[in-house]
Design a protein around this motif. Structure first.
Motif, PDB file in Angstrom:
ATOM      1  N   ASP A  32       0.824  -1.197   0.000  1.00 53.11           N
ATOM      2  CA  ASP A  32       0.000   0.000   0.000  1.00 53.11           C
ATOM      3  C   ASP A  32       0.865   1.257   0.000  1.00 53.11           C
ATOM      4  O   ASP A  32       0.714   2.148  -0.826  1.00 53.11           O
ATOM      5  CB  ASP A  32      -0.850  -0.041   1.269  1.00 53.11           C
ATOM      6  N   ALA A  61      -1.829   4.695   5.923  1.00 50.54           N
ATOM      7  CA  ALA A  61      -2.522   3.413   6.046  1.00 50.54           C
ATOM      8  C   ALA A  61      -2.507   2.941   7.486  1.00 50.54           C
ATOM      9  O   ALA A  61      -1.533   3.162   8.207  1.00 50.54           O
ATOM     10  CB  ALA A  61      -1.833   2.378   5.169  1.00 50.54           C
ATOM     11  N   ALA A  84      -7.683  -1.602   9.711  1.00 44.69           N
ATOM     12  CA  ALA A  84      -9.092  -1.203   9.754  1.00 44.69           C
ATOM     13  C   ALA A  84      -9.690  -1.392  11.138  1.00 44.69           C
ATOM     14  O   ALA A  84     -10.520  -0.610  11.581  1.00 44.69           O
ATOM     15  CB  ALA A  84      -9.870  -2.026   8.729  1.00 44.69           C
ATOM     16  N   THR A 130     -13.840   4.643  11.331  1.00 42.39           N
ATOM     17  CA  THR A 130     -14.044   5.217  10.004  1.00 42.39           C
ATOM     18  C   THR A 130     -15.367   5.970   9.885  1.00 42.39           C
ATOM     19  O   THR A 130     -15.502   6.861   9.064  1.00 42.39           O
ATOM     20  CB  THR A 130     -14.046   4.092   8.950  1.00 42.39           C
ATOM     21  N   TYR A 181     -11.748   8.470   5.822  1.00 38.74           N
ATOM     22  CA  TYR A 181     -10.986   7.238   5.616  1.00 38.74           C
ATOM     23  C   TYR A 181     -11.340   6.680   4.242  1.00 38.74           C
ATOM     24  O   TYR A 181     -12.449   6.926   3.732  1.00 38.74           O
ATOM     25  CB  TYR A 181     -11.347   6.184   6.671  1.00 38.74           C
ATOM     26  N   SER A 230     -10.999   2.976   1.917  1.00 42.04           N
ATOM     27  CA  SER A 230     -10.546   1.575   1.898  1.00 42.04           C
ATOM     28  C   SER A 230     -10.802   0.994   0.520  1.00 42.04           C
ATOM     29  O   SER A 230     -11.596   1.536  -0.239  1.00 42.04           O
ATOM     30  CB  SER A 230     -11.301   0.754   2.944  1.00 42.04           C
ATOM     31  N   VAL A 274      -7.199   0.468   6.070  1.00 47.48           N
ATOM     32  CA  VAL A 274      -7.881   1.706   5.657  1.00 47.48           C
ATOM     33  C   VAL A 274      -6.836   2.813   5.623  1.00 47.48           C
ATOM     34  O   VAL A 274      -5.781   2.707   6.259  1.00 47.48           O
ATOM     35  CB  VAL A 274      -9.019   2.111   6.626  1.00 47.48           C
TER      36      VAL A 274
END
Lengths: 188, 281
Positions: B76, B221, B224, B229, B255, B257, B265
């Motif tokens: 990511d 990042a 999650a 969120t 956020y 994702s 996320v």
């Protein structure tokens, strides 16, 4: 045959006592001797010596637990025989490992010879007191290793422990013993 | 005292103690023979082994999760930070938009000179008039005419560029370096999707591209599970060349994702989030 009946035979000076003892405790005493001597022939001779020693001690003795009484005789006779062996014949069995471990608690610089007889009796009593004050499981491990000279894997199997666990427990017991002997001024 | 003396002294251990140890050994070996004890022992063993199984499973699951998390984070972060292409492109756009007014300025001056030449009356007046006022008035007139022309030229150019941009580029171009991976970009608000609404295709805008690239380059990042969120606000659907659809979810607490990168996320700045929201309005 019950232990009391066997002891009665000894007291009656009936040679059947030895036959019955051999039948009931022959194997057991042989194992005890073998742990120390690590030799089948020597162990067999040692067991025969045990029967003779038992014959000579009863009477006047009337042991409360015949099995332990015989184990003690066998073990001590086996160790005498072990000491009488030359260093070359001693090999590198369990006994050497046990003595190496006990060397941690022994004091090589101590003047043991001068008062040997007196100190030996004293020491026996001290060790007996030490063993009595140990927790049940530790006492069992102590007896199995340093009285019966059993191998660590065998002890681990007996008590369903790992070998590592037994080794660590024994190491702790030895530390305790060393401290105990220091406090009693048996070692410096 | 030697070790041997100590071992010999051990031989003096009380017979009762030896008998007790022997008895315990024998009883522990004999125990499993009684039915009840066997059951108990088996139950205890089962419980122990179940505990060990659970522990083992937990350790394996946690370490796997940790490895996957690290891999996703690495992917990511590396993917998002490699935006040099976008930046270069943005920089070049800004440079050209700065250069254009300068050219326009030159054109305006030429135009002014032309108009100067085409105005013989003014020049004859200049020649005729002795006073410097007339001269100044003419100069002012020429200047203002030139400025007006330059302004209108700049506006025309900007409008033309914007028109060209929006005509040539599609919504997918707003994805910057990822645009090659996708052929279609659609969006829909969470509410509309819940009500069965249809997706929309946003128009390409330079601002949109900037907002998206800014958001993703500055975004951080995080797992999650640790992020609050809030509710999902917008869904962006990206279609790959193979026809696969990847869903990007924007949340109310800024956020983002991606469904194909589960468990991660990205927190973006509130300002970026609002700019992206504007893009979808």
């Amino acid at each position: 045959m019950e232990d009391t009946a066997i002891i009665d035979l000894y007291w009656k000076r009936d040679e059947q006592a030895i036959v019955e003892t051999d039948l009931k405790y022959g194997k057991y005493c042989h194992t005890v001797a073998y742990n120390v001597l690590n030799d089948i022939e020597d162990s067999r001779e040692c067991v025969n010596d045990t029967w003779l020693r038992a014959w000579n001690s009863m009477p006047p003795k009337r042991p409360s637990v015949l099995r332990a009484f015989l184990a003690k005789i066998t073990r001590n006779l086996a160790f005498d025989r072990y000491r009488a062996r030359g260093a070359a014949k001693r090999g590198s069995g369990t006994m050497e490992a046990v003595l190496d471990e006990l060397a941690e608690c022994a004091d090589l610089s101590g003047n043991w010879d001068a008062e040997e007889a007196y100190l030996a009796t004293e020491l026996k009593e001290a060790i007996n007191r030490f063993a009595e004050q140990l927790p049940e499981r530790e006492c069992d491990l102590f007896v199995r290793r340093y009285f019966f000279a059993e191998e660590i894997p065998a002890i681990a199997r007996r008590y369903q422990m790992t070998e590592n666990n037994v080794t660590v427990s024994l190491s702790r017991i030895r530390k305790k013993l060393r401290k105990y002997l220091k406090e009693g001024e048996y070692i410096e | 005292m030697r070790a041997e003396d100590l071992f010999e002294a051990m031989g003096g251990i009380d017979e009762k103690l030896i008998a007790r140890s022997d008895r315990r050994v024998r009883s522990s070996q004999e125990k499993p023979s009684s039915g009840k004890t066997v059951k108990k022992a088996r139950k205890r063993k089962n419980r122990r082994s179940m505990g060990a199984e659970i522990y083992r499973f937990t350790v394996v699951a946690m370490s796997t999760a940790a490895v996957v998390f690290v891999l996703f984070m690495a992917r990511d972060l590396l993917g998002i930070r490699d935006l040099s292409d976008i930046r270069d492109r943005l920089d070049s756009t800004q440079v050209s938009s700065i250069a254009e007014p300068v050219q326009a300025d030159g054109a305006a001056v030429e135009q002014a000179e032309k108009s100067d030449a085409e105005q013989p009356e003014a020049s004859s007046q200049m020649k005729a008039a002795d006073s410097g006022q007339a001269e100044e008035a003419v100069e002012e007139q020429a200047d203002s005419a030139a400025e007006e022309l330059a302004d209108s030229a700049v506006e025309d150019k900007a409008a033309e560029a914007a028109a060209n941009n929006s005509l040539a580029k599609t919504a997918v171009d707003m994805l910057g370096e990822f645009k090659g991976d996708y052929v279609r970009l659609e969006y829909i608000s969470a509410k509309e999707e819940a009500n069965g609404g249809s997706r929309k295709v946003p128009e390409y805008t330079v601002e949109g591209e900037i907002a998206l690239s800014e958001a993703f380059s500055k975004g951080k990042a995080s797992p999650a599970i640790l992020a609050s969120t809030g509710e999902a606000t917008y869904y962006v659907y990206l279609t790959t060349k193979n026809g696969e659809e990847h869903r990007v979810v924007f949340y109310e607490n800024a956020y983002v994702s991606m469904d194909n990168i589960p468990g991660i996320v990205m927190k973006i700045s509130q300002a970026d989030y609002e700019e992206i929201e504007d893009l979808f309005r």
